[in-house]
Structure formats: C-alpha cells, structure tokens
Scaffold this motif. Structure first.
Motif: not given
Lengths: 131, 144
Positions: A58-61, A63-67, B30-35
C-alpha cells in the motif's frame, strides 16, 4: 492531487520468494510466512503474507502516486483477511486502489482499497500525504 | 492464560540503536518489489525498529504472551519526518491499552521512534491480538 481524484490501480505480484526475502529484511521470521506445515498447524489455509508486507505494498502505491518516497505523513490499516501465497512461480496478485478524499494545507487524505481476489485484505486503509 | 493485567501504562526499555544503512533500505525495498532511489526509506521501514520493541514485549516472561498466539490486528504510523540512510533509531514501547474480548487480549502499543539526538522521527502504533489457547485452530482475525 485534487479531492475526488481516483488514483490509477497498482497491481503487485507476491510469491513465496518475496516473503522469504521480506522476512530477512524486516526481521519478522514467523514461520507462518514461509512454512506450509506451521501455517496449516495453526489453522491457516496456507502460507500467508506478513500483514506488514501487504501494508508495504500500500505504501509502495502511495509512493508511486506521490512521485517518490518520503511524502507519507500518516498511514494506517487493520489486518482483516490473510493474503494466502501459493507455492508456485505465479504467486498471487494484490491490488491497491486509492481515492483522494480531501486536500487541505495539512495534507492530502487518501482512502485506499487493498484487495486480493474478491477479498479486501486490509481494513480501512488510509493515508495522509504531504500537501 | 491472560496477560499481566497491570500491563497497561507500562513503558519498556528502549531498543538498542539501529543504524539505517543503504544496504538495509535497499533490501527492504527490494523485498516489496520496489527499489531504493537514494531518498527517504519506504514508509513502512520503521516497522523494523518497532518490531524490535514489540519483540521485547512479547518475549518478556513476566508479561505472559505466547508468541504463536499473537496476531497483528492493526497498525498505524505517524511520521514527524521520513527515515533516511545514516539514521540511528531507537524505539521505546508503551502499552497504551489492554482489553479482553472473547478470551483474547487486545494489546494497544505505541512505539516512539527517535533519532540519535533523541528527536522524534515516527510513532508506530500496533494492536496485537493475543488469542486464548482454545483459539489455536481459529483462522479468523489478523496476521502475525
């Protein structure tokens, strides 16, 4: 971001290998996240993702939306349904959707929906991003 | 057996300082597919430090928690600033609330995460559900 904006869905594949890697990176080595034997012995349908793994998606999403990273001011959820991760190469897909609820000087309130198949796996997930 | 009823309000000793290195952040991302892009650590990275504090609570023999019966019910982070490489972070856990519902202990914890100067970085609130022994085959509820 403006009030009412529907943010583009983010879909993430989760495999057993990801969970093993996350166990090492996070320090949470509870065997229900990597051992079928232990997971089923405590009544789970199989190996499940760490709740914090799903929250990290959820946090990764966000980050994507926030740039970029570093914009999240608040982040919260309940862990309502387990994400069962099969022992195969395909894994399972977790989908993160978001809607902008309010934009103020204090920040951007985002309501999230995090699903796996038909299940909402996080309860009332929400965040505040830097304004 | 329920946990120590006097637990609410107790603050546990702070964890040893955790140094945030680029390698640790890179591996977590990396563990959550991010970088890792060189900026702030992922938002949920402070759980690594908070988890250390929660382990201290769960492994304290006087508290009476059976680790295999603990599930993570709820999590909230409130950030003063993002975590960055070079931070030396410490977490101090307080049990804010303790309730009993249907034979389970609902333990509301708050871990104050501070940097090497003692300045606040993030507060991590975790609700831990400690199920009763009869619930060992119960597959409802959250995740550990």
């Amino acid at each position: 971001m403006q009030t009412g904006d529907v943010l583009p869905e983010q879909a993430y594949t989760v495999t057993r290998a990801d969970l093993v890697r996350y166990a090492g990176a996070s320090g949470d080595r509870n065997p229900i996240h990597w051992s079928q034997r232990v997971a089923t012995s405590v009544g789970l349908p199989g190996v499940i993702a760490h709740g914090m793994y799903t929250m990290a998606l959820a946090a990764r999403a966000l980050d994507t939306w926030a740039g970029g990273t570093g914009k999240v001011r608040e982040l919260s959820c309940k862990f309502t349904k387990p994400v069962v991760v099969p022992d195969d190469d395909e894994g399972v897909v977790v989908r993160v959707n978001g809607t902008v609820k309010q934009v103020t000087d204090a920040g951007v309130q985002v309501a999230l929906e995090v699903t796996c198949g038909d299940d909402k796996v996080l309860g009332a997930p929400k965040a505040v991003l830097e304004a | 057996m329920p946990v120590d009823p006097t637990l609410a309000g107790r603050t546990f000793p702070p964890t040893a300082a955790y140094t945030v290195t680029e390698e640790r952040v890179r591996e977590f991302a990396a563990a959550t597919g991010s970088s890792y892009d060189g900026g702030a650590a992922p938002a949920t990275f402070p759980i690594v430090v908070a988890f250390g504090a929660m382990t201290g609570l769960m492994e304290d023999p006087e508290v009476g928690i059976a680790l295999h019966r603990v599930v993570h019910g709820e999590q909230r982070f409130s950030y003063t600033r993002p975590v960055v490489v070079g931070d030396e972070l410490t977490a101090e856990l307080t049990v804010d609330t303790l309730r009993q519902i249907g034979g389970a202990d609902i333990i509301g914890t708050r871990s104050e995460i501070t940097d090497a100067d003692g300045k606040p970085v993030c507060t991590a609130f975790a609700t831990l559900v400690h199920r009763g022994p009869s619930d060992d085959n119960d597959d409802t509820g959250g995740e550990a």
